[in-house]
Design an enzyme around this catalytic site. Structure first.
Site, PDB file in Angstrom:
ATOM      1  N   GLU A  74       1.021  -1.314  -0.056  1.00  0.00           N
ATOM      2  CA  GLU A  74      -0.029   0.102  -0.007  1.00  0.00           C
ATOM      3  C   GLU A  74       0.805   1.310  -0.150  1.00  0.00           C
ATOM      4  O   GLU A  74       1.671   1.574   0.883  1.00  0.00           O
ATOM      5  CB  GLU A  74      -1.015  -0.208   1.260  1.00  0.00           C
ATOM      6  CG  GLU A  74      -1.869   0.981   1.419  1.00  0.00           C
ATOM      7  CD  GLU A  74      -2.931   1.031   0.148  1.00  0.00           C
ATOM      8  OE1 GLU A  74      -2.805  -0.012  -0.500  1.00  0.00           O
ATOM      9  OE2 GLU A  74      -3.636   2.027  -0.106  1.00  0.00           O
ATOM     10  N   GLU A  81      -0.813   9.486  -6.132  1.00  0.00           N
ATOM     11  CA  GLU A  81       0.378   8.456  -5.910  1.00  0.00           C
ATOM     12  C   GLU A  81       0.482   7.790  -7.347  1.00  0.00           C
ATOM     13  O   GLU A  81       1.854   7.514  -7.552  1.00  0.00           O
ATOM     14  CB  GLU A  81       0.029   7.551  -4.759  1.00  0.00           C
ATOM     15  CG  GLU A  81       0.044   8.059  -3.426  1.00  0.00           C
ATOM     16  CD  GLU A  81      -0.897   7.451  -2.368  1.00  0.00           C
ATOM     17  OE1 GLU A  81      -1.103   8.121  -1.345  1.00  0.00           O
ATOM     18  OE2 GLU A  81      -1.331   6.295  -2.575  1.00  0.00           O
ATOM     19  N   ASP A 104      -6.887   2.824   2.981  1.00  0.00           N
ATOM     20  CA  ASP A 104      -6.309   1.725   3.629  1.00  0.00           C
ATOM     21  C   ASP A 104      -7.486   0.696   3.717  1.00  0.00           C
ATOM     22  O   ASP A 104      -7.313  -0.682   3.463  1.00  0.00           O
ATOM     23  CB  ASP A 104      -5.720   1.812   4.961  1.00  0.00           C
ATOM     24  CG  ASP A 104      -4.665   2.964   4.910  1.00  0.00           C
ATOM     25  OD1 ASP A 104      -3.937   3.313   3.903  1.00  0.00           O
ATOM     26  OD2 ASP A 104      -4.418   3.524   6.119  1.00  0.00           O
TER      27      ASP A 104
HETATM   28  C1  GLC Z   1      -0.010   7.249   6.853  1.00  0.00           C
HETATM   29  C2  GLC Z   1       0.057   8.154   8.011  1.00  0.00           C
HETATM   30  C3  GLC Z   1      -0.843   7.766   9.071  1.00  0.00           C
HETATM   31  C4  GLC Z   1      -1.938   7.456   8.770  1.00  0.00           C
HETATM   32  C5  GLC Z   1      -2.266   6.757   7.500  1.00  0.00           C
HETATM   33  C6  GLC Z   1      -3.539   6.625   6.974  1.00  0.00           C
HETATM   34  O1  GLC Z   1       0.676   5.585   7.159  1.00  0.00           O
HETATM   35  O2  GLC Z   1       1.384   8.024   8.254  1.00  0.00           O
HETATM   36  O3  GLC Z   1      -0.388   8.858  10.012  1.00  0.00           O
HETATM   37  O4  GLC Z   1      -2.901   7.150   9.842  1.00  0.00           O
HETATM   38  O5  GLC Z   1      -1.463   7.009   6.461  1.00  0.00           O
HETATM   39  O6  GLC Z   1      -3.608   5.871   5.724  1.00  0.00           O
END
Ligand code: GLC
Length: 491
Positions: free
Chosen positions: A281, A312, A470
Site C-alpha cells: 500500500e 500517488e 487503507d
Molecule cells: C499514513 C500516515 C498515518 C495515517 C495513515 C492513513 O500511514 O502516516 O498517520 O494514519 O497513513 O492511511
C-alpha cells in the site's frame, strides 16, 4: 448499468465475499503503525492559524513547496496547498519542535490508531479474518493499546529465543516511545482567504504531518526474520510504511540496507508459501530517491499487488520516467480518467505486477495481468465489497464487525462516479478494449492486461477521511484472496 443495478451488485458482492472470507487462513500485516492525533479544522481554527504568520510569508513559502516540515511556516504552506487542491498529502518532520508547537498552538480533537499497517490490521481483525498477524518493529506499550483486543489479532514476540504469537498488548517492546502523527482534516466548501488569495476547498481530505523520530527503522528483528515460519499459515501479506526509509542514517547505514532487508523478508515469506500474495500500500513519499527505490527495488518483481490513489499514481509515474503521463493524471480535466487508466497500466507493466488497484472518489480502477487466476466478476465483487467497507468507515468513523457494514450498504453509489466512468466509455470502445456491453459490467480486455472499473459508494459528509484508502485496499485484497482460496477448495 444504472445506479440501482450497481446498488444491487454491491449488496450481492458483500454477501458473497462474506461467505468467502472464512476460507482465508491468515494475513500478515507490517510495518507501520502510529498514533494519529486528529484535528478537524474549522473556519475559526484556520483564521486563528493564519494569524500566527505573516500572510505574504505564507505565500512565499507556498511557492517553495516544502517537502519537509522544518518550521511551522512549512506546515502552514503545505496545509494551504493541500486544501486548495483538496488533495491528501503526508509531510515528514524530523524534529519534535513541530509536535510541541502544534500542541501549544492548536491541539487535537482525539487520537486513534494510525499508520497503514495499524489501520489494516484492525480492520481485517474486525471483519473477522481467522488470523491477522501484525508486525510493527517499534511497537510501544501505548501503541499496543490502539490495537483491537481480539483473539484473531496476534503479534510476534521473541521469548527464550523462540518466536511466539501473542496479542499486541502482550507483545510490545518495553521502554519504547510512541510515534505520533498529526492529521488535519478539512471539509469541502471551506472558504480560505490568505495573502489576498481566496479559494474554496474542493473536497474533504487531509494533510498529515508525519513524525519520523531518529530511532525509527523500517526493518524486521533478526529473530523474527529467522523464524518467519512461526507466523504461518498465512495466505497473504499487506506491507506498507516504506516511506519511512531515509536516504542516510546517523549510524552510517543507508536506504540501501533497509531496501535489501525488506526484499529479503518478502522473498522469505514467498519461499515459505509459494502461493502467498503480497500487496504493498503506497502513500505519499516526498523523497524522490526513496520513492523510486521503493517502486523499482521493493515493489517491482517482488510483490503482486499495489494499492494507491490518483496523486500517488502521478508521483509514481513521475519517478519512473513518465513525466508527461504523470502531469496529465494530475491535471485531470476531461482526459483525467483516461490518463489514470493508462498510468495504472504503465505501473502494472513497469513493475511486473499482477494487480494495480487505484482508488478515486466515486470509482475504482483495477488493472490486472492476463494470467490472474480470478474472473473479472470475482475481482469486481472484491472491489464492490471494499467500496461498502469504505463507505461504512467514512460514515461511522469505524467498523467494529461485519454487521456494522449493513450501514454502508445504505450509502448511495456516487452518480458523479458513474458519470466519470461513462465519459471514459467512448475511449474504451474506440480502442476496442471492450464492447459497450462489457463496459456496462465494468470489464475491459486490453492486449496485455484486463481491467475492472466500478463506481463506488460515497458518503456526502464523511466523519473521517484518514484511513479510507487503507480500508479500500485491504478490503479488496482480502476479498480477492478469499475468493481465490474458495475457488481452490471447491474445485
Ligand atoms: C499514513 C500516515 C498515518 C495515517 C495513515 C492513513 O500511514 O502516516 O498517520 O494514519 O497513513 O492511511
Amino acid at each position: 448499468m444504472d445506479i440501482q443495478e450497481w446498488e444491487q451488485l454491491h449488496t450481492d458482492a458483500f454477501y458473497d465475499v462474506k461467505r468467502a472470507l472464512p476460507y482465508l487462513e491468515g494475513m500478515f500485516v507490517a510495518y507501520n503503525s502510529n498514533i494519529d492525533a486528529i484535528k478537524h479544522l474549522t473556519k475559526e481554527d484556520l483564521s486563528r492559524f493564519i494569524g500566527f504568520f505573516n500572510e505574504a510569508e505564507i505565500q512565499a513559502r507556498v511557492e517553495t513547496y516544502p517537502r519537509e516540515v522544518k518550521e511551522p511556516l512549512d506546515f502552514m504552506a503545505r496545509l494551504l496547498i493541500s486544501m486548495r487542491e483538496g488533495k491528501a498529502a503526508e509531510i515528514p518532520t524530523y524534529t519534535s519542535d513541530t509536535h510541541v508547537w502544534l500542541k501549544e498552538h492548536l491541539g487535537f480533537d482525539y487520537a486513534r490508531m494510525g499508520g497503514q499497517a495499524g489501520i489494516i490490521s484492525n480492520l481485517l481483525t474486525q471483519i473477522g479474518l481467522k488470523k491477522v498477524v501484525a508486525y510493527i518493529p517499534w511497537l510501544s506499550e501505548e501503541q499496543a493499546d490502539y490495537f483491537v483486543d481480539s483473539d484473531n489479532l496476534l503479534h510476534p514476540k521473541v521469548e527464550d529465543g523462540k518466536v511466539v504469537l501473542k496479542p499486541p498488548r502482550q507483545a510490545f517492546k518495553p521502554g519504547l516511545e510512541s510515534k505520533v502523527n498529526w492529521i488535519f482534516e478539512y471539509s469541502k466548501e471551506l472558504e480560505i482567504t490568505c495573502g489576498g488569495n481566496k479559494f474554496k476547498v474542493p473536497r474533504d481530505n487531509r494533510l498529515i504531518i508525519s513524525s519520523r523520530p531518529k530511532w525509527i527503522r523500517l526493518d524486521m528483528d533478526r529473530e523474527i526474520y529467522e523464524h518467519l515460519d512461526s507466523l504461518f499459515p498465512i495466505d497473504g501479506a499487506m506491507l506498507s510504511g516504506y516511506q519511512m526509509i531515509k536516504e542516510r542514517y546517523e549510524d552510517g547505514t543507508t536506504y540501501k540496507d533497509y531496501v535489501s532487508h525488506s526484499v529479503n523478508a518478502i522473498e522469505k515469506l514467498k519461499a515459505l508459501n509459494p502461493e502467498l500474495r503480497i500487496h504493498v500500500e503506497l502513500t505519499s513519499i516526498q523523497n524522490r530517491v526513496i520513492r523510486k527505490a521503493i517502486l523499482t527495488e521493493i515493489v517491482a518483481k517482488n510483490v503482486h499487488s499495489l494499492g494507491l490513489d490518483t496523486v500517488e499514481v502521478a508521483n509514481a509515474l513521475n519517478v519512473l520516467g513518465h513525466e508527461e503521463l504523470s502531469y496529465s493524471v494530475i491535471r485531470k480535466e476531461e482526459t483525467g480518467i483516461t490518463s489514470l487508466y493508462q498510468g495504472a497500466v504503465q505501473l502494472l507493466k513497469d513493475l511486473s505486477l499482477e494487480r494495480v488497484h487505484v482508488h478515486c472518489l466515486g470509482f475504482y480502477i483495477c488493472v490486472l495481468s492476463k494470467d490472474h487466476p480470478l474472473t473479472l466478476k470475482e475481482h469486481r465483487d472484491a472491489l464492490l465489497f471494499s467500496s461498502t467497507l469504505a463507505s461504512t468507515k467514512a460514515l461511522k468513523g469505524k467498523i467494529e464487525n461485519l454487521e456494522d457494514v449493513a450501514a454502508g450498504l445504505e450509502v448511495p453509489v456516487s452518480s458523479k462516479g458513474i458519470e466519470d466512468l461513462e465519459n471514459f466509455k467512448v475511449y474504451c470502445v474506440g480502442k476496442k478494449l471492450c464492447t459497450p456491453e462489457d463496459f456496462e459490467h465494468g470489464y475491459l480486455y486490453g492486449p496485455d492486461h484486463d481491467a475492472v472499473l466500478v463506481p463506488t459508494k460515497v458518503v456526502d459528509k464523511p466523519t473521517v477521511t484518514v484511513g479510507i484508502g487503507d480500508t479500500i485496499s485491504a478490503g479488496a485484497f482480502a476479498a480477492m484472496l478469499a475468493k481465490m482460496k474458495q475457488t481452490q477448495v471447491e474445485e
